[in-house]
Design a protein around this motif. Structure first.
Motif, PDB file in Angstrom:
ATOM      1  N   ALA A   1       0.834  -1.198   0.000  1.00 17.86           N
ATOM      2  CA  ALA A   1       0.000   0.000   0.000  1.00 17.86           C
ATOM      3  C   ALA A   1       0.875   1.256   0.000  1.00 17.86           C
ATOM      4  O   ALA A   1       0.621   2.202  -0.762  1.00 17.86           O
TER       5      ALA A   1
ATOM      6  N   LEU B   1       0.749   3.901  -3.134  1.00 22.21           N
ATOM      7  CA  LEU B   1       0.331   5.269  -2.845  1.00 22.21           C
ATOM      8  C   LEU B   1       1.424   6.267  -3.234  1.00 22.21           C
ATOM      9  O   LEU B   1       1.134   7.350  -3.759  1.00 22.21           O
TER      10      LEU B   1
ATOM     11  N   LEU C   1      -7.024   6.800  -0.064  1.00 21.46           N
ATOM     12  CA  LEU C   1      -7.044   5.516   0.641  1.00 21.46           C
ATOM     13  C   LEU C   1      -8.455   5.239   1.138  1.00 21.46           C
ATOM     14  O   LEU C   1      -9.096   6.103   1.740  1.00 21.46           O
TER      15      LEU C   1
ATOM     16  N   THR D   1     -10.408   2.305   3.494  1.00 22.73           N
ATOM     17  CA  THR D   1     -10.274   1.128   4.350  1.00 22.73           C
ATOM     18  C   THR D   1     -11.637   0.474   4.505  1.00 22.73           C
ATOM     19  O   THR D   1     -12.650   1.156   4.696  1.00 22.73           O
TER      20      THR D   1
END
Length: 259
Positions: free
Chosen positions: A27, A31, A60, A62
């Motif tokens: 991640a 990113l 992002l 989640t």
């Protein structure tokens, strides 16, 4: 036009099991390249902690989801569809470790391990297919392991699930090629993560493991992240149905006896 290093701000990638270890490192890597990232985990507190570490704002997303529960994966796919409309890549990374001698294997432990490591991986791909189709194709990377490549005592169930993941990469690579979707797997060796320390808690046991690795060191989550980022990218546009070992030579080579 060379697009290898162009900003990838229009790309969206899902990482299951993204709250720690290889998933979290991947991640970070994506990113940093400008990709939007969706991470999943089973625990809201860990998800919130990962989000603070990643510090990526609205790039992002989640989502709490248990990879072993197909209903959670259906809800995950719907959440991603509502937010982004498509996925350009999937890293099916969620997995559990399970090591015990054969006589200690219980049916409950078998079901738990198969549920996450095989069922979870298959249904992650199954339920994200419409999102990959919406993107006109994409790349899927499955997290396998070095353990199916060599016999490791005490890893019967774990290695069997990872062998199934290797098979899935080949089968789905063939099945989904016509839809422009590439499917590959990675086989990490000894990678220093929370899971590694949980499985091998005594630091005294780390040195003989390191000594068995030809490159002379244990792997890092960043080593895996770089490889996954490559396979997800257009730089790997002609690669599908393959497994890429990230193991420092653990499987194919003997360590030097002369240091």
């Amino acid at each position: 036009m060379n697009t290898h290093h162009a900003p990838s701000s229009d790309r969206t990638v899902l990482i299951t099991g993204g709250t720690s270890g290889m998933g979290l490192a991947t991640a970070h890597r994506l990113l940093a390249a400008g990709t939007r990232v969706v991470i999943t985990g089973r625990d809201d507190t860990r998800l919130a902690h990962a989000a603070r570490q990643l510090d990526a704002g609205d790039r992002l997303l989640t989502v709490r989801a248990d990879a072993a529960l197909p209903a959670d994966l259906v809800r995950l796919a719907e959440t991603v569809r509502e937010r982004y409309g498509k996925l350009d890549g999937v890293f099916a990374n969620a997995g559990v470790a399970s090591f015990q001698p054969l006589e200690a294997v219980t049916e409950a432990e078998f079901d738990r391990t198969v549920g996450v490591n095989l069922k979870g991986v298959l249904f992650t791909v199954r339920h994200t297919l419409p999102l990959l189709d919406a993107a006109g194709g994409g790349s899927v990377v499955l997290n396998a392991s070095w353990t199916p490549h060599r016999g490791l005592p005490g890893a019967a169930v774990y290695a069997a699930t990872k062998a199934a993941v290797l098979s899935l990469a080949r089968t789905l690579g063939a099945e989904l090629a016509g839809r422009g979707i590439r499917v590959n797997s990675v086989s990490p060796g000894y990678i220093v993560t929370e899971m590694f320390h949980a499985a091998i808690p005594d630091p005294a046991d780390h040195e003989p493991i390191r000594a068995g690795v030809p490159l002379g060191r244990l792997g890092t989550a960043q080593d895996v992240a770089e490889t996954v980022a490559f396979l997800l990218s257009e730089r790997a546009a002609y690669i599908t149905g393959q497994d890429l070992a990230i193991d420092g030579g653990l499987v194919p080579a003997f360590p030097s006896l002369t240091g």
